[in-house]
Design a protein around this motif. Structure first.
Motif, PDB file in Angstrom:
ATOM      1  N   ASP A  23     -81.444  -2.451  45.698  1.00 49.06           N
ATOM      2  CA  ASP A  23     -80.725  -2.028  46.912  1.00 49.06           C
ATOM      3  C   ASP A  23     -81.401  -2.551  48.170  1.00 49.06           C
ATOM      4  O   ASP A  23     -80.746  -2.993  49.119  1.00 49.06           O
ATOM      5  CB  ASP A  23     -80.652  -0.492  46.977  1.00 49.06           C
ATOM      6  CG  ASP A  23     -79.712   0.100  45.941  1.00 49.06           C
ATOM      7  OD1 ASP A  23     -78.934  -0.661  45.337  1.00 49.06           O
ATOM      8  OD2 ASP A  23     -79.762   1.326  45.734  1.00 49.06           O
ATOM      9  N   ARG A  83     -81.719  -1.391  57.222  1.00 49.89           N
ATOM     10  CA  ARG A  83     -80.255  -1.353  57.107  1.00 49.89           C
ATOM     11  C   ARG A  83     -79.800  -0.150  56.290  1.00 49.89           C
ATOM     12  O   ARG A  83     -78.784   0.486  56.613  1.00 49.89           O
ATOM     13  CB  ARG A  83     -79.733  -2.642  56.469  1.00 49.89           C
ATOM     14  CG  ARG A  83     -78.205  -2.683  56.424  1.00 49.89           C
ATOM     15  CD  ARG A  83     -77.677  -4.036  56.006  1.00 49.89           C
ATOM     16  NE  ARG A  83     -76.230  -4.082  56.170  1.00 49.89           N
ATOM     17  CZ  ARG A  83     -75.347  -3.765  55.213  1.00 49.89           C
ATOM     18  NH1 ARG A  83     -75.781  -3.395  54.009  1.00 49.89           N
ATOM     19  NH2 ARG A  83     -74.048  -3.839  55.444  1.00 49.89           N
ATOM     20  N   LEU A  84     -80.529   0.178  55.238  1.00 46.59           N
ATOM     21  CA  LEU A  84     -80.159   1.331  54.422  1.00 46.59           C
ATOM     22  C   LEU A  84     -80.218   2.623  55.218  1.00 46.59           C
ATOM     23  O   LEU A  84     -79.477   3.572  54.938  1.00 46.59           O
ATOM     24  CB  LEU A  84     -81.081   1.429  53.196  1.00 46.59           C
ATOM     25  CG  LEU A  84     -80.867   0.368  52.104  1.00 46.59           C
ATOM     26  CD1 LEU A  84     -81.965   0.466  51.046  1.00 46.59           C
ATOM     27  CD2 LEU A  84     -79.499   0.523  51.447  1.00 46.59           C
ATOM     28  N   TYR A 116     -73.492  -0.539  50.873  1.00 46.67           N
ATOM     29  CA  TYR A 116     -74.877  -1.016  50.777  1.00 46.67           C
ATOM     30  C   TYR A 116     -75.138  -1.717  49.441  1.00 46.67           C
ATOM     31  O   TYR A 116     -76.248  -2.197  49.205  1.00 46.67           O
ATOM     32  CB  TYR A 116     -75.866   0.146  50.875  1.00 46.67           C
ATOM     33  CG  TYR A 116     -75.735   1.007  52.107  1.00 46.67           C
ATOM     34  CD1 TYR A 116     -76.190   0.577  53.353  1.00 46.67           C
ATOM     35  CD2 TYR A 116     -75.188   2.282  52.019  1.00 46.67           C
ATOM     36  CE1 TYR A 116     -76.084   1.383  54.481  1.00 46.67           C
ATOM     37  CE2 TYR A 116     -75.082   3.107  53.139  1.00 46.67           C
ATOM     38  CZ  TYR A 116     -75.531   2.646  54.361  1.00 46.67           C
ATOM     39  OH  TYR A 116     -75.432   3.459  55.468  1.00 46.67           O
ATOM     40  N   GLN A 138     -80.095  -6.317  50.875  1.00 43.65           N
ATOM     41  CA  GLN A 138     -79.518  -6.031  52.190  1.00 43.65           C
ATOM     42  C   GLN A 138     -79.434  -7.248  53.105  1.00 43.65           C
ATOM     43  O   GLN A 138     -78.484  -7.365  53.892  1.00 43.65           O
ATOM     44  CB  GLN A 138     -80.291  -4.899  52.868  1.00 43.65           C
ATOM     45  CG  GLN A 138     -80.204  -3.553  52.156  1.00 43.65           C
ATOM     46  CD  GLN A 138     -78.783  -3.181  51.788  1.00 43.65           C
ATOM     47  OE1 GLN A 138     -77.894  -3.130  52.637  1.00 43.65           O
ATOM     48  NE2 GLN A 138     -78.571  -2.902  50.509  1.00 43.65           N
ATOM     49  N   VAL A 166     -72.134  -5.768  49.804  1.00 40.69           N
ATOM     50  CA  VAL A 166     -73.109  -5.842  50.899  1.00 40.69           C
ATOM     51  C   VAL A 166     -72.643  -6.824  51.972  1.00 40.69           C
ATOM     52  O   VAL A 166     -72.722  -6.537  53.170  1.00 40.69           O
ATOM     53  CB  VAL A 166     -74.493  -6.254  50.359  1.00 40.69           C
ATOM     54  CG1 VAL A 166     -75.497  -6.367  51.498  1.00 40.69           C
ATOM     55  CG2 VAL A 166     -74.980  -5.257  49.324  1.00 40.69           C
ATOM     56  N   HIS A 218     -75.141   0.069  46.770  1.00 40.07           N
ATOM     57  CA  HIS A 218     -75.778   1.138  45.994  1.00 40.07           C
ATOM     58  C   HIS A 218     -74.788   1.671  44.966  1.00 40.07           C
ATOM     59  O   HIS A 218     -73.627   1.944  45.285  1.00 40.07           O
ATOM     60  CB  HIS A 218     -76.229   2.263  46.919  1.00 40.07           C
ATOM     61  CG  HIS A 218     -76.801   3.447  46.205  1.00 40.07           C
ATOM     62  ND1 HIS A 218     -77.999   3.402  45.529  1.00 40.07           N
ATOM     63  CD2 HIS A 218     -76.321   4.718  46.038  1.00 40.07           C
ATOM     64  CE1 HIS A 218     -78.240   4.583  44.997  1.00 40.07           C
ATOM     65  NE2 HIS A 218     -77.238   5.392  45.282  1.00 40.07           N
TER      66      HIS A 218
END
Length: 546
Positions: A172, A243-244, A488, A176, A467, A490
């Protein structure tokens, strides 16, 4: 010595390579095969610190640009033959008809793609050996890799940047930067870093073991490369974590997606075995999944109005034009899915000219067809027959292609971007930029390729598109892997390979449009152009002085 020289001369006279030539050929092929482990599902990225410097050393030592191209081509052949081995599985399903074609899918694709790795190896030699040649090679590798979209209907499968898509939280974070660079920009960074850091590391190790080794980099450059590599890694991870944490979803929430995984063996679909049983299986699974979605919605009163959408996989059952021709069949589906706001069904259909198309049908609660989407990017040799290929492989030339990305505006449902199978591998070409969707509805069938690396490589493309565009994805696959991702990349939930079940997931809202979502592949293209011009600039200046 006297006995071996005539023997080698004789080999050259009859056109056979010498023993040394055979060894070098095997080494280049082996380096390419080893590099394939950096791709999903292995993700052994550190091997590139060894393989790419070794390839570049062979390019540097080559006595001519032709020999350099040969080294690069062998490396690429090994890379693609190993990473596409699973293509043979599709032929084995119909081995009684296409047994003669078994060696061609993976080896044939590798042979077609090898010139795209030979070209950077040859062209980078226009600058003197050293860091500038390395930089030019990384830029050219990426540009020729991007050019794979122009082969047949396009084959940008397995860009090296997809190796960053490790499973879980680590992946993850690492993926990004695709929101800014795209997977091609990630490929550029990976090849550039592997060449410079790998060469500096090799120099350091060899100098520690012997005093007779002549390093490729100077002491200052080795230190600078080490500092650069460390800073790049810290910045890469830092950007991913930032970013997350700071990119926030906005706008309407996505639907509650019910992904139906019928797990129908491909041999049954190809042989039209038990279509009624398969149809009933999908009805039963759909009813169960919609009930789960309704229960999920009831648990949270704030989400009581969220729409429910169920997805059947690509060419979900061997009824072919049943859904197109039978309003009653469509009504039965929606009756079993009572409470769903729409059903997205992967099916073959015939157009007005009698050509078959690989499509998604959007069904309304009353069974009417609200929208149609036809697959635009067809699989060469699988869904259409390239005109200049003499071997007739696809019956009647294959399927007809659709016009390209669309956005569906279905009643009470956030705008959806339909994608069918192979289309999801095309970075920067999966949305209608003039009418952006809020989520992706992806239907696929990877059952042709068995429980191999193929479906996992395909899955990494789905994750990276999420993403790059900042959009959640609901993916229904016939035999797996059905999955849902947020913007994301995820993972929100999955159904593994060879399972018969449904996956029910409430999709979140979309993220703000990322930089790559706005400008697409022009970003990695300009980065490659900038690096390439920087590598060539000293030559232009020198000529001007002379």
């Amino acid at each position: 010595m006297k006995r071996t020289l005539p023997f080698r001369a004789g080999l050259r006279r009859i056109g056979l390579p010498s023993r040394k030539g055979v060894q070098q050929t095997c080494i280049m092929l082996g380096l390419g095969v080893l590099s394939a482990t950096a791709l999903p599902p292995v993700h052994a990225l550190p091997v590139l610190l060894f393989t790419f410097p070794a390839l570049f050393a062979a390019i540097d030592r080559a006595p001519s640009w032709k020999r350099a191209a040969w080294a690069g081509g062998l490396f690429g052949f090994g890379l693609y033959a190993a990473s596409l081995y699973w293509l043979v599985n599709a032929v084995m399903i119909r081995a009684e008809d296409f047994w003669w074609f078994v060696p061609f899918p993976s080896l044939g694709c590798a042979l077609i793609l090898a010139p795209l790795t030979a070209a950077p190896a040859a062209l980078c030699r226009i600058v003197p050996t050293g860091p500038r040649r390395m930089a030019l090679f990384a830029a050219l590798w990426t540009l020729f890799d991007m050019a794979r979209v122009f082969l047949f209907s396009g084959f940008p499968w397995n860009p090296l940047g997809s190796g960053f898509a490790l499973p879980g939280r680590v992946g993850d974070v690492l993926i990004q930067p695709a929101a800014w660079l795209g997977v091609d920009g990630m490929t550029l960074v990976l090849v550039f870093t592997a060449l410079f850091c790998g060469t500096a590391l090799r120099d350091q190790i060899c100098l520690a073991r012997t005093t007779t080794y002549t390093p490729y980099f100077s002491r200052i450059l080795r230190r600078s490369t080490g500092i650069f590599g460390t800073l790049l890694a810290v910045m890469w991870v830092g950007a991913g974590v930032a970013r997350l944490h700071f990119a926030t979803p906005s706008g309407p929430l996505g639907p509650i997606a019910v992904m139906v995984q019928g797990n129908v063996p491909e041999i049954e679909k190809v042989g039209h075995q038990s279509p009624r049983t398969i149809f009933e299986r999908y009805l039963t699974l759909t009813a169960q999944g919609v009930q789960q979605a309704k229960a999920l919605r009831a648990q949270n009163p704030a989400q009581a109005e969220r729409p429910i959408v169920f997805l059947w996989p690509e060419t979900s059952f061997p009824g072919y034009t049943l859904l197109q021709d039978s309003p009653r069949a469509r009504q039965i589906i929606m009756a079993w899915a009572a409470g769903a706001d729409a059903g997205l069904i992967g099916a073959l259909r015939q157009d007005d000219n009698g050509r078959y198309r690989n499509s998604i049908l959007a069904l309304a609660p009353d069974g009417g067809i609200e929208a149609l989407y036809d697959k635009a990017r067809l699989v060469p040799f699988g869904e259409y027959q390239p005109k200049h290929i003499p071997l007739q492989i696809v019956p009647q030339g294959g399927l007809a292609a659709g016009p390209g990305p669309q956005t569906w505006h279905l009643p009470n449902i956030p705008p959806a971007g339909p994608l069918i199978c192979y289309e999801v591998i095309f970075s920067g070409a999966v949305v209608d930029k003039a009418d952006r969707p809020r989520w992706f509805a992806n239907v696929t069938n990877d059952g042709w390729f068995g429980d191999s690396a193929g479906p996992r490589q395909h899955l990494s493309s789905v994750r990276l598109r999420a993403v790059e565009e900042g959009l959640p994805v609901a993916r229904a696959a016939n035999t797996g892997i059905s999955i849902a991702y947020d913007g994301y990349g995820h993972e929100l939930g999955r159904l593994g390979w060879n399972k018969t079940d449904t996956l029910v997931t409430a999709l979140p809202a979309a993220l703000p449009v990322p930089l790559f979502g706005l400008y697409g592949r022009i970003i990695p293209f300009l980065l490659c152009l900038l690096i390439g011009i920087s590598a060539l600039l000293p030559i232009a200046q020198r000529k001007q002085v002379q």
